[in-house]
Design a protein around this motif. Structure first.
Motif, PDB file in Angstrom:
ATOM      1  N   PRO A 115      27.947 -16.954  -1.383  1.00 46.96           N
ATOM      2  CA  PRO A 115      27.437 -16.127  -0.279  1.00 46.96           C
ATOM      3  C   PRO A 115      28.240 -14.844  -0.114  1.00 46.96           C
ATOM      4  O   PRO A 115      29.469 -14.887  -0.008  1.00 46.96           O
ATOM      5  CB  PRO A 115      27.602 -17.043   0.945  1.00 46.96           C
ATOM      6  CG  PRO A 115      28.671 -18.015   0.559  1.00 46.96           C
ATOM      7  CD  PRO A 115      28.500 -18.229  -0.912  1.00 46.96           C
ATOM      8  N   ASP A 116      27.543 -13.726  -0.133  1.00 50.23           N
ATOM      9  CA  ASP A 116      28.229 -12.457   0.105  1.00 50.23           C
ATOM     10  C   ASP A 116      28.034 -12.050   1.558  1.00 50.23           C
ATOM     11  O   ASP A 116      27.128 -12.526   2.246  1.00 50.23           O
ATOM     12  CB  ASP A 116      27.727 -11.368  -0.841  1.00 50.23           C
ATOM     13  CG  ASP A 116      26.237 -11.096  -0.686  1.00 50.23           C
ATOM     14  OD1 ASP A 116      25.876 -10.333   0.227  1.00 50.23           O
ATOM     15  OD2 ASP A 116      25.448 -11.655  -1.469  1.00 50.23           O
ATOM     16  N   LEU A 117      28.908 -11.186   2.027  1.00 48.55           N
ATOM     17  CA  LEU A 117      28.950 -10.846   3.440  1.00 48.55           C
ATOM     18  C   LEU A 117      27.631 -10.269   3.930  1.00 48.55           C
ATOM     19  O   LEU A 117      27.148 -10.628   5.010  1.00 48.55           O
ATOM     20  CB  LEU A 117      30.095  -9.875   3.709  1.00 48.55           C
ATOM     21  CG  LEU A 117      30.290  -9.447   5.164  1.00 48.55           C
ATOM     22  CD1 LEU A 117      30.532 -10.649   6.061  1.00 48.55           C
ATOM     23  CD2 LEU A 117      31.433  -8.448   5.277  1.00 48.55           C
ATOM     24  N   ASP A 118      27.025  -9.376   3.158  1.00 51.06           N
ATOM     25  CA  ASP A 118      25.767  -8.759   3.591  1.00 51.06           C
ATOM     26  C   ASP A 118      24.689  -9.816   3.802  1.00 51.06           C
ATOM     27  O   ASP A 118      23.916  -9.757   4.771  1.00 51.06           O
ATOM     28  CB  ASP A 118      25.295  -7.735   2.559  1.00 51.06           C
ATOM     29  CG  ASP A 118      26.170  -6.494   2.531  1.00 51.06           C
ATOM     30  OD1 ASP A 118      26.918  -6.277   3.502  1.00 51.06           O
ATOM     31  OD2 ASP A 118      26.116  -5.756   1.529  1.00 51.06           O
ATOM     32  N   PHE A 119      24.627 -10.790   2.894  1.00 52.53           N
ATOM     33  CA  PHE A 119      23.631 -11.854   3.002  1.00 52.53           C
ATOM     34  C   PHE A 119      23.889 -12.717   4.240  1.00 52.53           C
ATOM     35  O   PHE A 119      22.965 -13.069   4.973  1.00 52.53           O
ATOM     36  CB  PHE A 119      23.659 -12.712   1.739  1.00 52.53           C
ATOM     37  CG  PHE A 119      22.767 -13.927   1.788  1.00 52.53           C
ATOM     38  CD1 PHE A 119      21.406 -13.804   2.007  1.00 52.53           C
ATOM     39  CD2 PHE A 119      23.300 -15.196   1.620  1.00 52.53           C
ATOM     40  CE1 PHE A 119      20.580 -14.928   2.059  1.00 52.53           C
ATOM     41  CE2 PHE A 119      22.493 -16.319   1.654  1.00 52.53           C
ATOM     42  CZ  PHE A 119      21.127 -16.185   1.881  1.00 52.53           C
ATOM     43  N   VAL A 120      25.146 -13.039   4.483  1.00 54.24           N
ATOM     44  CA  VAL A 120      25.492 -13.864   5.637  1.00 54.24           C
ATOM     45  C   VAL A 120      25.136 -13.136   6.940  1.00 54.24           C
ATOM     46  O   VAL A 120      24.593 -13.738   7.879  1.00 54.24           O
ATOM     47  CB  VAL A 120      26.988 -14.232   5.608  1.00 54.24           C
ATOM     48  CG1 VAL A 120      27.423 -14.844   6.932  1.00 54.24           C
ATOM     49  CG2 VAL A 120      27.271 -15.202   4.464  1.00 54.24           C
ATOM     50  N   VAL A 121      25.433 -11.853   7.010  1.00 50.57           N
ATOM     51  CA  VAL A 121      25.098 -11.068   8.197  1.00 50.57           C
ATOM     52  C   VAL A 121      23.580 -11.027   8.398  1.00 50.57           C
ATOM     53  O   VAL A 121      23.077 -11.099   9.527  1.00 50.57           O
ATOM     54  CB  VAL A 121      25.683  -9.649   8.088  1.00 50.57           C
ATOM     55  CG1 VAL A 121      25.145  -8.748   9.195  1.00 50.57           C
ATOM     56  CG2 VAL A 121      27.215  -9.700   8.146  1.00 50.57           C
ATOM     57  N   GLN A 122      22.850 -10.924   7.287  1.00 49.84           N
ATOM     58  CA  GLN A 122      21.383 -10.953   7.360  1.00 49.84           C
ATOM     59  C   GLN A 122      20.895 -12.283   7.940  1.00 49.84           C
ATOM     60  O   GLN A 122      20.012 -12.313   8.810  1.00 49.84           O
ATOM     61  CB  GLN A 122      20.798 -10.750   5.961  1.00 49.84           C
ATOM     62  CG  GLN A 122      19.283 -10.934   5.881  1.00 49.84           C
ATOM     63  CD  GLN A 122      18.809 -10.976   4.434  1.00 49.84           C
ATOM     64  OE1 GLN A 122      19.310 -10.261   3.577  1.00 49.84           O
ATOM     65  NE2 GLN A 122      17.840 -11.834   4.152  1.00 49.84           N
TER      66      GLN A 122
END
Length: 256
Positions: free
Chosen positions: A119-126
């Motif tokens: 999981p990358d940060l942008d995906f988690v924030v999404q």
């Protein structure tokens, strides 16, 4: 790990709550003597760490073949608006959807849209934004360690909007979460990470070329269902690599 003697074994519930309370009370009694016997505070600190970890154990956990069939009944206890995050193939394990349907649980499906293996940060924030928009009460995570970590981090950020770097260790401020994360029901499908019983989530921050954690006692999933039957569809390669992952994590504390 999944021998016969562990089949149908409860790891939580009322009986475990009693044991947890009794153990914590006993440790509270022995901590002062530990300090005296050690000539310092180290033993007392270790005892306190154990108490803290015990107190933050999942409210319910179970191990055994077929446990995934109980998912629907547990999901009903988490609220009316429950989201579901799986890996790239949401239909890999039909028992998940069958159990939810049998219990009359309608879920908001969340897709694994990142092309990263972790999981990358942008995906988690999404994901966190989707949970907030849906006013979700809880999140079910079905998958390997990456899926479980993504769900736990998204549950944290959904309840704590704003700059996620405030809560990231190493590259961020590492501040404690202001609000408790949304409850997570974890159903692991690999045997490599143990994310279903840890209180942190590892995130890949591509811009910093770093893997870092967000940490909170309540990042431990509220419910953990460990069904070894869900690992049977793994390839030989993935079975081997997740097994080595588990072995490496066991060895790491001995050499670090």
């Amino acid at each position: 790990m999944f021998g016969r003697r562990h089949d149908r074994q409860h790891l939580g519930g009322p009986g475990c709550d009693v044991l947890r309370s009794e153990t914590m009370a006993r440790l509270a009694e022995i901590r002062p003597s530990c300090r005296l016997a050690s000539g310092g505070l180290e033993a007392g600190k270790l005892a306190q760490q154990f108490v803290d970890q015990l107190a933050a154990a999942p409210a319910f956990g179970a191990v055994g073949s077929g446990r995934a069939r109980e998912l629907g009944s547990h999901a009903k206890t988490l609220g009316r608006r429950v989201a579901l995050l799986t890996g790239r193939n949401p239909h890999r394990h039909p028992v998940i959807h069958e159990s939810l349907a049998a219990a009359g649980v309608s879920v908001l499906p969340l897709a694994w849209t990142t092309d990263q293996a972790e999981p990358d940060l942008d995906f988690v924030v999404q994901l966190a934004g989707q949970l907030r928009a849906a006013d979700a009460d809880a999140l079910i995570a079905v998958g390997g360690g990456a899926v479980l970590d993504a769900a736990k981090a998204a549950a944290a950020f959904a309840a704590n909007p704003g700059d996620p770097f405030r809560y990231l260790e190493v590259i961020g401020e590492g501040l404690p979460l202001t609000h408790a994360p949304l409850p997570v029901l974890a159903v692991p499908t690999t045997a490599g990470t143990g994310s279903e019983v840890t209180r942190n989530a590892v995130i890949n921050v591509i811009s910093h070329r770093a893997k870092v954690s967000v940490r909170h006692p309540q990042l431990l999933p509220r419910i953990a269902l460990v069904d070894p039957a869900l690992t049977h569809s793994l390839s030989r390669e993935l079975t081997a690599t997740t097994g080595m992952d588990a072995l490496t994590q066991c060895l790491e504390p001995l050499v670090s």
